[in-house]
Scaffold this motif. Structure first.
Motif, mmCIF file in Angstrom:
data_model
loop_
_atom_site.group_PDB
_atom_site.id
_atom_site.type_symbol
_atom_site.label_atom_id
_atom_site.label_comp_id
_atom_site.label_asym_id
_atom_site.label_seq_id
_atom_site.Cartn_x
_atom_site.Cartn_y
_atom_site.Cartn_z
ATOM 1 N N ARG A 18 0.835 -1.207 0.000
ATOM 2 C CA ARG A 18 0.000 0.000 0.000
ATOM 3 C C ARG A 18 0.865 1.251 0.000
ATOM 4 O O ARG A 18 0.622 2.206 -0.731
ATOM 5 C CB ARG A 18 -0.900 0.018 1.229
ATOM 6 N N ILE A 19 1.906 1.248 0.861
ATOM 7 C CA ILE A 19 2.787 2.429 0.960
ATOM 8 C C ILE A 19 3.430 2.718 -0.401
ATOM 9 O O ILE A 19 3.417 3.842 -0.888
ATOM 10 C CB ILE A 19 3.849 2.238 2.070
ATOM 11 N N VAL A 20 3.961 1.656 -1.024
ATOM 12 C CA VAL A 20 4.617 1.832 -2.334
ATOM 13 C C VAL A 20 3.601 2.330 -3.357
ATOM 14 O O VAL A 20 3.863 3.259 -4.120
ATOM 15 C CB VAL A 20 5.265 0.501 -2.795
ATOM 16 N N VAL A 46 0.785 3.927 -2.922
ATOM 17 C CA VAL A 46 0.335 5.305 -2.667
ATOM 18 C C VAL A 46 1.330 6.283 -3.301
ATOM 19 O O VAL A 46 0.949 7.254 -3.947
ATOM 20 C CB VAL A 46 0.166 5.563 -1.149
ATOM 21 N N PHE A 47 2.632 5.976 -3.174
ATOM 22 C CA PHE A 47 3.656 6.824 -3.783
ATOM 23 C C PHE A 47 3.595 6.785 -5.305
ATOM 24 O O PHE A 47 4.010 7.713 -5.977
ATOM 25 C CB PHE A 47 5.051 6.412 -3.297
ATOM 26 N N LEU A 48 3.067 5.679 -5.845
ATOM 27 C CA LEU A 48 2.959 5.557 -7.296
ATOM 28 C C LEU A 48 1.640 6.138 -7.814
ATOM 29 O O LEU A 48 1.335 6.055 -8.993
ATOM 30 C CB LEU A 48 3.070 4.089 -7.708
ATOM 31 N N GLY A 49 0.822 6.670 -6.891
ATOM 32 C CA GLY A 49 -0.423 7.325 -7.290
ATOM 33 C C GLY A 49 -1.635 6.430 -7.351
ATOM 34 O O GLY A 49 -2.682 6.817 -7.862
ATOM 35 N N GLU A 50 -1.508 5.180 -6.869
ATOM 36 C CA GLU A 50 -2.650 4.262 -6.879
ATOM 37 C C GLU A 50 -3.408 4.423 -5.560
ATOM 38 O O GLU A 50 -2.811 4.357 -4.493
ATOM 39 C CB GLU A 50 -2.166 2.809 -7.015
ATOM 40 N N THR A 51 -4.695 4.658 -5.641
ATOM 41 C CA THR A 51 -5.464 4.906 -4.416
ATOM 42 C C THR A 51 -6.391 3.741 -4.081
ATOM 43 O O THR A 51 -6.764 2.964 -4.941
ATOM 44 C CB THR A 51 -6.317 6.173 -4.572
#
Lengths: 165, 257
Positions: A114-116, A118-123
């Motif tokens: 999830r953390i990775v 979120v940084f890639l713009g996936e919600t």
């Protein structure tokens, strides 16, 4: 030879996960067979082979995922390292401990992924995330004894061979 | 001792760099690797379908009888529809309206799905060699299914509408109220950004709006099962049941624009 057999088995599990396991989905969640095989490999093979197998398992999982980076290729060896470090501190033996470890790794994997992402713009809504993480951890923990029973003969056969030679 | 640590550190560094490199390379090699796995996937899916056919023989028999009745009704409707189409063509010619292009579709068989629970993806047995490209829209006989996100030569990945990362601009068929439909990785979809005074009720049909120009206008998405207020209280949302059973996909149609 046994590592090759194990690798082929992991590939078979991956194909099953993408096809037959859809019939066993509970609330859109299925047990993570690849994560289970990675944990079993880490606990039963030598660290070098275990790491190589975890990278291989991660690559296999990434073939089917839609994410823009090889997320599992990165995370699986990390969990493998974590299990190796943990097994040096405490003795992980017995099906129950294997199941607890599987649940723990699924939770860590979910948070890490999830953390990775979120940084890639996936919600993803928090409710969906919690549902998948908790159910996934429980389901994978329940599936662990079954998979361990299936893989145990192969693991033990390797042990016998190691003793002979 | 220092030399040993240095050696260990360099081994760890090289290993980490290799894994990092592999993680970057994997997404690029994914289509070709998926092509290699397509054959065993198709075989396993075939076995699974046959097995399901045996287990659900009685259910399929009843379903078959119901479908035969439906076909008879639909045939009758088709005859009426043909009349309407001809009438429409005559009227269009009369008023010199520009004809709406009809879409060409490719039928593809679902051979696998995503292995993790964090995405909703279907793998189909048709790819770029059959004319499929990234971004093409996938539909079923009942409605919208998703969008092609990765096309290789002989297989493609379709992101389904119940994936949270896929959003579709939609309207309520009855009131033309606009909203944004996205997935929740379960059997239902959520239509968001509905104004407080929006005209939407349970059992309303939701269709694509065609605003984004990605999805053709008028494709059925689902039926409203409940309507509620967002936590902020500034807008409403609606829960939808998709027309297509996304957990039991076997064949899909990919629209070629």
């Amino acid at each position: 030879m046994k590592t090759t057999a194990y690798a082929l088995l992991v590939c078979a599990f991956c194909l099953l996960q993408a096809t037959w396991l859809n019939a066993l989905k509970v609330f859109s969640v299925k047990p993570d067979l690849l994560l289970i095989t990675m944990i079993i490999a880490t606990l039963n093979f030598k660290p070098g082979k275990a790491m190589a197998l975890s990278v291989y398992t991660g690559v296999l999982k990434d073939i089917f995922s839609p994410f823009p980076v090889g997320l599992h290729t990165l995370l699986f060896p990390l969990w493998s390292l974590f299990i190796i470090a943990l097994s040096k501190k405490i003795v992980i033996d017995g099906t129950l401990l294997y199941s607890v470890l599987a649940a723990l790794v699924v939770i860590l994997q979910s948070i890490g992924a999830r953390i990775v992402l979120v940084f890639l713009g996936e919600t993803m809504p928090p409710g969906v995330f919690l549902r998948i993480m908790i159910l996934g951890a429980l389901y994978t923990a329940f599936a662990m004894p079954v998979i361990w029973k299936l893989l145990k003969p192969l693991i033990e056969y390797r042990d016998a061979e190691d003793t002979i030679f | 001792m220092f030399r040993l640590n240095k050696k260990k550190l360099s081994v760890a560094g090289i290993s980490f760099s290799c894994v990092l490199l592999l993680a970057v390379i994997v997404p690029f090699t994914r289509p070709s690797l998926l092509n290699v796995l397509k054959l065993p996937l198709s075989f396993l899916q075939f076995v699974s379908d046959e097995f399901n056919g045996l287990i659900f023989y009685h259910r399929n028999m009843i379903q078959n009888a119901i479908l035969k009745k439906e076909i008879a009704i639909l045939r009758q409707k088709l005859i009426e529809y043909d009349d309407v189409v001809l009438e429409n063509a005559r009227l269009n010619a009369l008023f010199d309206f520009k004809q709406k292009t009809s879409y060409k579709v490719i039928a593809a068989r679902v051979v696998g799905s995503s292995v993790d629970d964090w995405s909703s993806v279907a793998i189909v047995d048709k790819g770029t060699s059959h004319g499929i490209r990234n971004g093409f829209v996938a539909v079923g006989y009942k409605g919208l299914i998703g969008r092609v996100i990765e096309a290789s030569s002989r297989s493609s990945k379709v992101m389904l509408i119940n994936d949270p990362n896929l959003s579709v601009s939609a309207v309520v068929q009855r009131s033309r109220q606009e909203g944004l439909v996205s997935g929740s990785l379960s059997g239902s979809l959520v239509m968001r950004y509905l104004p407080l005074e929006s005209d939407i009720t349970v059992s309303d049909t939701i269709i694509t709006s065609g605003l984004s120009q990605v999805y053709p206008k008028g494709i059925p998405i689902g039926k409203v099962v409940s309507v509620g207020y967002e936590f902020s209280g500034l807008s409403r949302y609606a829960l939808l049941k998709p027309f297509v059973e996304l957990s039991r996909l076997e064949e899909i149609l990919i629209i070629i624009p």
